[in-house]
Design a protein around this motif. Sequence first.
Motif, mmCIF file in Angstrom:
data_model
loop_
_atom_site.group_PDB
_atom_site.id
_atom_site.type_symbol
_atom_site.label_atom_id
_atom_site.label_comp_id
_atom_site.label_asym_id
_atom_site.label_seq_id
_atom_site.Cartn_x
_atom_site.Cartn_y
_atom_site.Cartn_z
ATOM 1 N N UNK A 152 0.832 -1.204 0.000
ATOM 2 C CA UNK A 152 0.000 0.000 0.000
ATOM 3 C C UNK A 152 0.870 1.259 0.000
ATOM 4 N N UNK A 153 1.945 1.264 0.786
ATOM 5 C CA UNK A 153 2.866 2.410 0.789
ATOM 6 C C UNK A 153 3.421 2.656 -0.614
ATOM 7 N N UNK A 154 3.799 1.584 -1.285
ATOM 8 C CA UNK A 154 4.322 1.663 -2.646
ATOM 9 C C UNK A 154 3.247 2.190 -3.599
ATOM 10 N N UNK A 155 2.040 1.681 -3.467
ATOM 11 C CA UNK A 155 0.941 2.031 -4.381
ATOM 12 C C UNK A 155 0.577 3.509 -4.341
ATOM 13 N N UNK A 156 0.696 4.129 -3.180
ATOM 14 C CA UNK A 156 0.295 5.531 -3.038
ATOM 15 C C UNK A 156 1.485 6.487 -2.974
ATOM 16 N N UNK A 157 2.693 5.950 -3.100
ATOM 17 C CA UNK A 157 3.889 6.776 -3.054
ATOM 18 C C UNK A 157 3.873 7.794 -4.203
ATOM 19 N N UNK A 158 4.272 9.008 -3.911
ATOM 20 C CA UNK A 158 4.210 10.101 -4.890
ATOM 21 C C UNK A 158 5.042 9.813 -6.146
ATOM 22 N N UNK A 159 6.269 9.313 -5.977
ATOM 23 C CA UNK A 159 7.109 9.020 -7.134
ATOM 24 C C UNK A 159 6.504 7.893 -7.969
ATOM 25 N N UNK A 160 5.999 6.857 -7.315
ATOM 26 C CA UNK A 160 5.343 5.751 -8.015
ATOM 27 C C UNK A 160 4.175 6.280 -8.845
ATOM 28 N N UNK A 161 3.366 7.139 -8.263
ATOM 29 C CA UNK A 161 2.215 7.699 -8.970
ATOM 30 C C UNK A 161 2.650 8.573 -10.155
ATOM 31 N N UNK A 162 3.782 9.270 -10.037
ATOM 32 C CA UNK A 162 4.312 10.052 -11.154
ATOM 33 C C UNK A 162 4.719 9.134 -12.306
ATOM 34 N N UNK A 163 5.375 8.021 -11.984
ATOM 35 C CA UNK A 163 5.783 7.066 -13.015
ATOM 36 C C UNK A 163 4.549 6.470 -13.686
ATOM 37 N N UNK A 164 3.550 6.113 -12.900
ATOM 38 C CA UNK A 164 2.309 5.563 -13.454
ATOM 39 C C UNK A 164 1.674 6.566 -14.420
ATOM 40 N N UNK A 165 1.648 7.822 -14.052
ATOM 41 C CA UNK A 165 1.064 8.856 -14.922
ATOM 42 C C UNK A 165 1.834 8.963 -16.243
ATOM 43 N N UNK A 166 3.152 8.807 -16.201
ATOM 44 C CA UNK A 166 3.955 8.839 -17.431
ATOM 45 C C UNK A 166 3.752 7.580 -18.269
ATOM 46 N N UNK A 167 3.494 6.455 -17.600
ATOM 47 C CA UNK A 167 3.312 5.181 -18.295
ATOM 48 C C UNK A 167 1.983 5.083 -19.036
ATOM 49 N N UNK A 168 0.925 5.544 -18.420
ATOM 50 C CA UNK A 168 -0.426 5.329 -18.949
ATOM 51 C C UNK A 168 -0.580 5.666 -20.427
ATOM 52 N N UNK A 169 -0.079 6.797 -20.903
ATOM 53 C CA UNK A 169 -0.257 7.095 -22.331
ATOM 54 C C UNK A 169 0.517 6.157 -23.257
ATOM 55 N N UNK A 170 1.506 5.467 -22.724
ATOM 56 C CA UNK A 170 2.335 4.566 -23.521
ATOM 57 C C UNK A 170 1.765 3.151 -23.591
ATOM 58 N N UNK A 171 0.703 2.888 -22.844
ATOM 59 C CA UNK A 171 0.174 1.532 -22.711
ATOM 60 C C UNK A 171 -1.195 1.379 -23.360
ATOM 61 N N UNK A 172 -1.379 0.276 -24.076
ATOM 62 C CA UNK A 172 -2.687 -0.068 -24.629
ATOM 63 C C UNK A 172 -3.510 -0.820 -23.592
ATOM 64 N N UNK A 173 -2.831 -1.637 -22.789
ATOM 65 C CA UNK A 173 -3.485 -2.427 -21.739
ATOM 66 C C UNK A 173 -2.522 -2.602 -20.590
ATOM 67 N N UNK A 174 -3.084 -2.825 -19.422
ATOM 68 C CA UNK A 174 -2.274 -3.170 -18.256
ATOM 69 C C UNK A 174 -3.083 -4.076 -17.347
ATOM 70 N N UNK A 175 -2.379 -4.869 -16.580
ATOM 71 C CA UNK A 175 -3.041 -5.788 -15.651
ATOM 72 C C UNK A 175 -2.177 -5.897 -14.390
ATOM 73 N N UNK A 176 -2.844 -6.017 -13.257
ATOM 74 C CA UNK A 176 -2.165 -6.155 -11.970
ATOM 75 C C UNK A 176 -2.794 -7.327 -11.227
ATOM 76 N N UNK A 177 -1.926 -8.135 -10.621
ATOM 77 C CA UNK A 177 -2.382 -9.212 -9.740
ATOM 78 C C UNK A 177 -1.536 -9.135 -8.475
ATOM 79 N N UNK A 178 -2.187 -9.090 -7.314
ATOM 80 C CA UNK A 178 -1.508 -9.107 -6.015
ATOM 81 C C UNK A 178 -1.999 -10.332 -5.253
ATOM 82 N N UNK A 179 -1.059 -11.071 -4.658
ATOM 83 C CA UNK A 179 -1.455 -12.274 -3.932
ATOM 84 C C UNK A 179 -0.431 -12.626 -2.865
ATOM 85 N N UNK A 180 -0.849 -13.448 -1.910
ATOM 86 C CA UNK A 180 0.045 -13.944 -0.869
ATOM 87 C C UNK A 180 0.817 -15.125 -1.441
#
Length: 99
Positions: free
Chosen positions: A67-95
Amino acid sequence: MIRHVFSWRVAEGHSNDDVVELLKTLREPYPYIRYWELGAHEGDPGDNGQPFSGVLINDFESWDDLQKYSVDEFHLEVVAKLKPKLAERAVVDFVREDA
């Protein structure tokens, strides 16, 4: 141990190499990432259809660390830069059972 798996397909007109280089910037600033692996798809997909362009795999000690990683400011900046470059994305989190 929590495993976070992120896969993507590059949007037309964009470079997968650029996506990989951008994702590499996420490696260092997070001391709570316990495992890191990043790879781009290689080779002919054969009968498997259209593969994703790559995958980023991270392990975290806890859901709180993820959760700390997911809401981290730098992480969110990278995600914002990535989104226009991606046609699709998928995330899976598990134990991870083996951790």
